[in-house]
Design a protein around this motif. Structure first.
Motif, PDB file in Angstrom:
ATOM      1  N   ARG A 150      31.627  -1.930 158.431  1.00  0.00           N
ATOM      2  CA  ARG A 150      30.817  -0.717 158.520  1.00  0.00           C
ATOM      3  C   ARG A 150      30.738  -0.208 159.948  1.00  0.00           C
ATOM      4  O   ARG A 150      30.598  -0.985 160.894  1.00  0.00           O
ATOM      5  N   TYR A 151      30.844   1.114 160.084  1.00  0.00           N
ATOM      6  CA  TYR A 151      30.539   1.790 161.337  1.00  0.00           C
ATOM      7  C   TYR A 151      29.137   2.378 161.181  1.00  0.00           C
ATOM      8  O   TYR A 151      28.917   3.219 160.322  1.00  0.00           O
ATOM      9  N   TRP A 152      28.191   1.919 162.000  1.00  0.00           N
ATOM     10  CA  TRP A 152      26.810   2.346 161.813  1.00  0.00           C
ATOM     11  C   TRP A 152      26.431   3.471 162.778  1.00  0.00           C
ATOM     12  O   TRP A 152      26.828   3.489 163.926  1.00  0.00           O
ATOM     13  N   LYS A 153      25.663   4.411 162.245  1.00  0.00           N
ATOM     14  CA  LYS A 153      25.133   5.502 163.058  1.00  0.00           C
ATOM     15  C   LYS A 153      23.681   5.252 163.434  1.00  0.00           C
ATOM     16  O   LYS A 153      23.292   5.380 164.584  1.00  0.00           O
ATOM     17  N   GLN A 154      22.861   4.917 162.443  1.00  0.00           N
ATOM     18  CA  GLN A 154      21.452   4.636 162.690  1.00  0.00           C
ATOM     19  C   GLN A 154      21.256   3.136 162.871  1.00  0.00           C
ATOM     20  O   GLN A 154      21.900   2.329 162.186  1.00  0.00           O
ATOM     21  N   PRO A 155      20.381   2.722 163.784  1.00  0.00           N
ATOM     22  CA  PRO A 155      20.174   1.289 164.017  1.00  0.00           C
ATOM     23  C   PRO A 155      19.865   0.499 162.758  1.00  0.00           C
ATOM     24  O   PRO A 155      20.299  -0.644 162.622  1.00  0.00           O
ATOM     25  N   ALA A 156      19.117   1.112 161.829  1.00  0.00           N
ATOM     26  CA  ALA A 156      18.763   0.401 160.600  1.00  0.00           C
ATOM     27  C   ALA A 156      19.992   0.028 159.780  1.00  0.00           C
ATOM     28  O   ALA A 156      19.991  -0.976 159.058  1.00  0.00           O
ATOM     29  N   GLU A 157      21.050   0.825 159.886  1.00  0.00           N
ATOM     30  CA  GLU A 157      22.276   0.514 159.150  1.00  0.00           C
ATOM     31  C   GLU A 157      22.906  -0.774 159.664  1.00  0.00           C
ATOM     32  O   GLU A 157      23.390  -1.598 158.880  1.00  0.00           O
ATOM     33  N   GLY A 158      22.900  -0.938 160.977  1.00  0.00           N
ATOM     34  CA  GLY A 158      23.431  -2.169 161.546  1.00  0.00           C
ATOM     35  C   GLY A 158      22.574  -3.371 161.191  1.00  0.00           C
ATOM     36  O   GLY A 158      23.082  -4.453 160.893  1.00  0.00           O
ATOM     37  N   VAL A 159      21.255  -3.192 161.209  1.00  0.00           N
ATOM     38  CA  VAL A 159      20.345  -4.260 160.823  1.00  0.00           C
ATOM     39  C   VAL A 159      20.593  -4.661 159.372  1.00  0.00           C
ATOM     40  O   VAL A 159      20.681  -5.846 159.029  1.00  0.00           O
ATOM     41  N   GLY A 160      20.729  -3.666 158.491  1.00  0.00           N
ATOM     42  CA  GLY A 160      20.950  -3.942 157.083  1.00  0.00           C
ATOM     43  C   GLY A 160      22.254  -4.670 156.818  1.00  0.00           C
ATOM     44  O   GLY A 160      22.336  -5.520 155.927  1.00  0.00           O
ATOM     45  N   ALA A 161      23.282  -4.357 157.598  1.00  0.00           N
ATOM     46  CA  ALA A 161      24.572  -5.010 157.414  1.00  0.00           C
ATOM     47  C   ALA A 161      24.464  -6.507 157.689  1.00  0.00           C
ATOM     48  O   ALA A 161      25.052  -7.331 156.977  1.00  0.00           O
ATOM     49  N   PHE A 162      23.700  -6.878 158.714  1.00  0.00           N
ATOM     50  CA  PHE A 162      23.507  -8.294 159.020  1.00  0.00           C
ATOM     51  C   PHE A 162      22.526  -8.953 158.057  1.00  0.00           C
ATOM     52  O   PHE A 162      22.670 -10.127 157.715  1.00  0.00           O
ATOM     53  N   ALA A 163      21.525  -8.195 157.622  1.00  0.00           N
ATOM     54  CA  ALA A 163      20.467  -8.781 156.792  1.00  0.00           C
ATOM     55  C   ALA A 163      20.892  -8.983 155.347  1.00  0.00           C
ATOM     56  O   ALA A 163      20.443  -9.934 154.701  1.00  0.00           O
ATOM     57  N   GLY A 164      21.755  -8.080 154.833  1.00  0.00           N
ATOM     58  CA  GLY A 164      22.051  -8.192 153.415  1.00  0.00           C
ATOM     59  C   GLY A 164      23.463  -7.896 152.991  1.00  0.00           C
ATOM     60  O   GLY A 164      23.772  -7.979 151.796  1.00  0.00           O
ATOM     61  N   SER A 165      24.348  -7.577 153.924  1.00  0.00           N
ATOM     62  CA  SER A 165      25.708  -7.202 153.525  1.00  0.00           C
ATOM     63  C   SER A 165      26.783  -8.139 154.077  1.00  0.00           C
ATOM     64  O   SER A 165      27.971  -7.826 154.019  1.00  0.00           O
ATOM     65  N   GLY A 166      26.369  -9.265 154.616  1.00  0.00           N
ATOM     66  CA  GLY A 166      27.346 -10.271 155.010  1.00  0.00           C
ATOM     67  C   GLY A 166      27.992 -10.091 156.363  1.00  0.00           C
ATOM     68  O   GLY A 166      28.916 -10.833 156.715  1.00  0.00           O
TER      69      GLY A 166
END
Length: 398
Positions: free
Chosen positions: A240-256
């Protein structure tokens, strides 16, 4: 206190489509003179303020550094929140407006200075100015003049899952070297901004010295092409290429996701949530940004503006603004006070001079970038070319 990601600080690459922002009462390239005294406040203050830089309790009743300022000074604060830094520059360049100040990110700071849209600051009139980090103060120094008062700053780091990524990464090669990136294929996250090119340039600066990269934000066409090839080879491994910080957080928290480019804010949020993540400072250094308050060259209320500059670097405001925006305060002494929060100060490396020395601060990529080895002008690539290279490498690569 709820941490809030600063849109301009963490998504800094969404701006710079500024065009030729010029105009104003002063001709382009001509700046107003610095004040020599500060008198009584004029009763009002009109600002252009990035999201989160001016808070009066409307977002959270506990977060308010406007009301105390108005009560102490009698300066009624009015502000305009631009969509992005490009709009902020346009507002300051509008001849029909007389904004007193702007919270400027690095992409537009130099443009505002050369365009005569901001005036130099007299540091002697800003109580507490000498407490600010010297490195930050000098970022806006031109000749013997200072054109802003540092407010908040941050950096881009490596972030990794301590259980999945071993040994711990210590170089940007973990993210940009094709062989190393392939080890975690499908589990990498990268910020979606052309300014990530500068992070990859730091990697290439050490990897391929024949490219002669000196400044990761000043790349020749040949250097930019080399960085683009690195990004193209990385692309198949990115989840994933994240734009909003929450997207990066979510990738680590629930997307592996297990490895990627991140900010101290994201590492702090995940760490406080109990996730097994750590941030790492690559051996090649890191890129960073600083936002500063600058005085409008056509300021209608200059006395109130100087009082505002003093207020924004007071320890109380520095702590509130930093924690609210998920950034580091310009005054490192915030963390030496009894009210300083050790966990917060550690997460953002506040007062760590050795760390700060490794930071390469953002400036807008431009065509003209100094002199070459033969003494002639060195031609570089601007942000438009960076954007094209980024899109081709990350959106169109197969």
């Amino acid at each position: 206190m709820r941490l809030r990601a600063l849109a301009v600080g963490t998504a800094i690459g969404t701006v710079l489509a500024l065009g030729a922002c010029s105009g104003g009462d002063e001709p382009a390239g001509t700046a107003a003179k610095a004040a020599t005294t500060v008198g009584s406040g004029e009763g009002a203050l009109n600002l252009v303020a990035l999201p989160g830089h001016v808070e009066n309790g409307g977002s959270d009743p506990r977060i308010d550094w406007i009301t105390p300022f108005e009560e102490r000074t009698g300066c009624k604060v009015n502000w305009r929140t631009p969509r992005d830094a490009g709009e902020a520059a346009a507002l300051m360049s509008d001849r029909s407006r007389r904004y007193d100040g702007v919270s400027a990110p690095p992409e537009i700071a130099a443009r505002l200075i050369t365009g005569g849209q901001v005036a130099p600051v007299n540091p002697g009139l800003v109580d507490g100015y000498k407490r600010l980090e010297p490195r930050l103060r000098n970022l806006l120094k031109r000749a013997d003049e200072f054109y802003g008062v540092p407010y908040l700053w941050g950096t881009d780091l490596l972030m990794y899952d301590t259980g999945a990524v071993q040994p711990a990464p210590h170089s940007w090669a973990a993210l940009f070297d094709p062989a190393q990136a392939a080890r975690y294929s499908g589990r990498l996250v990268v910020r979606d901004s052309p300014l990530v090119i500068a992070d990859a340039a730091l990697y290439l600066k050490a990897k391929d010295r024949k490219l002669r990269i000196t400044d990761p934000f000043s790349l020749t066409p040949r250097q930019l092409d080399a960085v683009a090839k690195v990004l193209e080879r990385q692309r198949p491994h990115v989840q994933r290429y994240w734009k909003q910080p929450a997207e990066g957080v979510g990738a680590f928290a629930g997307s592996g996701a297990v490895l990627g480019g991140a900010t101290p804010y994201q590492a702090d949020v995940l760490g406080r949530a109990g996730r097994p993540v750590q941030s790492a400072v690559p051996d090649e250094g890191v890129t960073g940004w600083m936002n500063a308050w600058m005085i409008g060259s056509r300021a209608e209320h200059p006395n109130c503006m100087y009082q505002w500059l003093r207020w924004t670097i007071s320890p109380e405001v520095q702590q509130q603004a930093a924690e609210w925006n998920g950034a580091a305060p310009a005054d490192p002494q915030v963390c030496a006070r009894d009210t300083g929060r050790p966990a917060f100060c550690g997460a953002y490396r506040i007062g760590d001079r050795a760390y700060l020395d490794k930071v390469v601060f953002v400036h807008a990529p431009a065509k003209e970038c100094g002199t070459g080895t033969g003494g002639g002008k060195r031609n570089c690539t601007d942000y438009t070319e960076w954007t094209r290279a980024w899109i081709k490498a990350t959106k169109l690569a197969r």
